[in-house]
Design an enzyme around this catalytic site. Structure first.
Site: not given
Ligand code: GLN
Length: 334
Positions: A88, A91, A214, A266, A284
């Site tokens: 993430s 993003k 994505y 988050y 993650v």
């Molecule tokens: N690719 C992971 C997902 O879509 C990314 C989530 C994350 O890093 N919080 O769940």
């Protein structure tokens, strides 16, 4: 006008103290980063992400810290050369790409910038609001952001993403194939999110395609050094201080940082703001990219995560460095 001499001197004192607050030297940064590494390297709390099977297999003891200053100086401690999936943290850079292409309003209007207070992969959060994704850093918002890239087909969309990431990194990047295959085979929830958004007119390309692109962006491999260089433009008004290249407009930097502050962790974002007081984005894969605006980026990497999906050791290390050097953007906590 009736300005009292006392208030003028108070303003001056304030201005002088903020000017004289020298940025930490490279030596100081190195010392504190080494201390942070030593302090938390044996902290085994948290657990690797396992909903993406390949992430569960990444060695949990990896731990690296990198600082890149606005002058392009670099401090590296620990496992800074080990490649991990950007997840993430990506993003942020796709958001930058869309803003460069279409302006900042498109993010506000088509994605929104509100915290959800819910998990990063929440479907309830979409239904709870007005059908938009809420912010670019939850999965729903990131998939929407991907769908907003101007492209005629998925190949073009993907090429733009990879080129953008490489421009921010100043180096070639590749997708970690094992991570991509593992996530692509198991990402039913993200496919559901894309379908819900598309159904309400809040996704702007085909949902299967947007989810696939994505997932690929999340599987891009970076090491802690590359992630820090990628983020360094956010501490230097949009110019990468290592490559000296302008990678985004300066006026977009505060907007991206505000979204990181509000949503980067988050449903753990409030606690992070309280503890560290820095805009940051987690993934993650175990990476965290934190920005001290106008000064430096601090990247931590360690796979085990807390219950919100944010790296435990990376958080602790960045918090420690921030507190030791008094870098909280809201003011001194000493
Ligand atoms: N690719 C992971 C997902 O879509 C990314 C989530 C994350 O890093 N919080 O769940």
């Amino acid at each position: 006008m009736n300005i009292k001499i006392g208030s003028i001197s108070a303003i001056l004192a304030c201005a002088i103290s903020s000017v004289s607050m020298a940025a930490p030297s490279t030596e100081e940064l190195k010392k504190v980063a080494e201390l942070a590494h030593a302090k938390f390297k044996n902290d085994n709390s948290g657990k690797n992400a396992d909903y993406i099977p390949a992430l569960a297999a990444v060695p949990s003891d990896l731990f690296g810290i990198v600082i890149v200053t606005k002058d392009g100086d670099m401090i590296k401690v620990g496992d800074v050369d080990k490649s991990f999936s950007i997840q993430s943290c990506s993003k942020v850079f796709t958001m930058c790409l869309v803003m460069e292409e279409s302006g900042s309003d498109v993010i506000l209007e088509k994605v929104n910038v509100e915290p959800t207070g819910m998990a990063f992969n929440s479907i309830k959060a979409i239904e709870h609001g007005d059908g938009r994704a809420d912010n670019p850093f939850v999965n729903a918002g990131a998939i929407t952001t991907v769908s907003l890239i101007k492209a005629d087909n998925p190949t073009q969309r993907w090429d733009k993403i990879l080129k953008t990431y490489e421009k921010f990194a100043g180096s070639k990047l590749v997708v970690l194939d094992d991570i991509f295959k593992s996530e692509a085979a198991t990402n039913y929830r993200n496919r559901g999110i894309a379908n819900v958004l598309y159904n309400s007119g809040n996704l702007f390309s085909d949902p299967v395609e947007a989810t696939e692109v994505y997932t690929k962006q999340c599987s891009v491999g970076v090491n802690a050094e590359q992630l820090a260089v990628m983020g360094s433009a956010l501490a230097n008004r949009g110019v990468n201080p290592v490559t000296k290249e302008r990678v985004m407009q300066s006026k977009h930097v505060p907007l991206v940082l505000s979204a990181m502050m509000m949503n980067g962790f988050y449903d753990g974002s409030g606690q992070w703001a309280w503890r560290a007081g820095l805009p940051a984005k987690t993934g993650v894969g175990g990476g965290i990219l934190a920005v001290v605006p106008g000064q430096m980026v601090i990247v931590g990497f360690a796979p085990p995560l807390d219950k919100y999906g944010n790296s435990v050791r990376a958080q602790k290390a960045i918090e420690f460095i921030t507190s030791e050097l008094d870098l909280n953007i809201f003011g001194s906590t000493k």
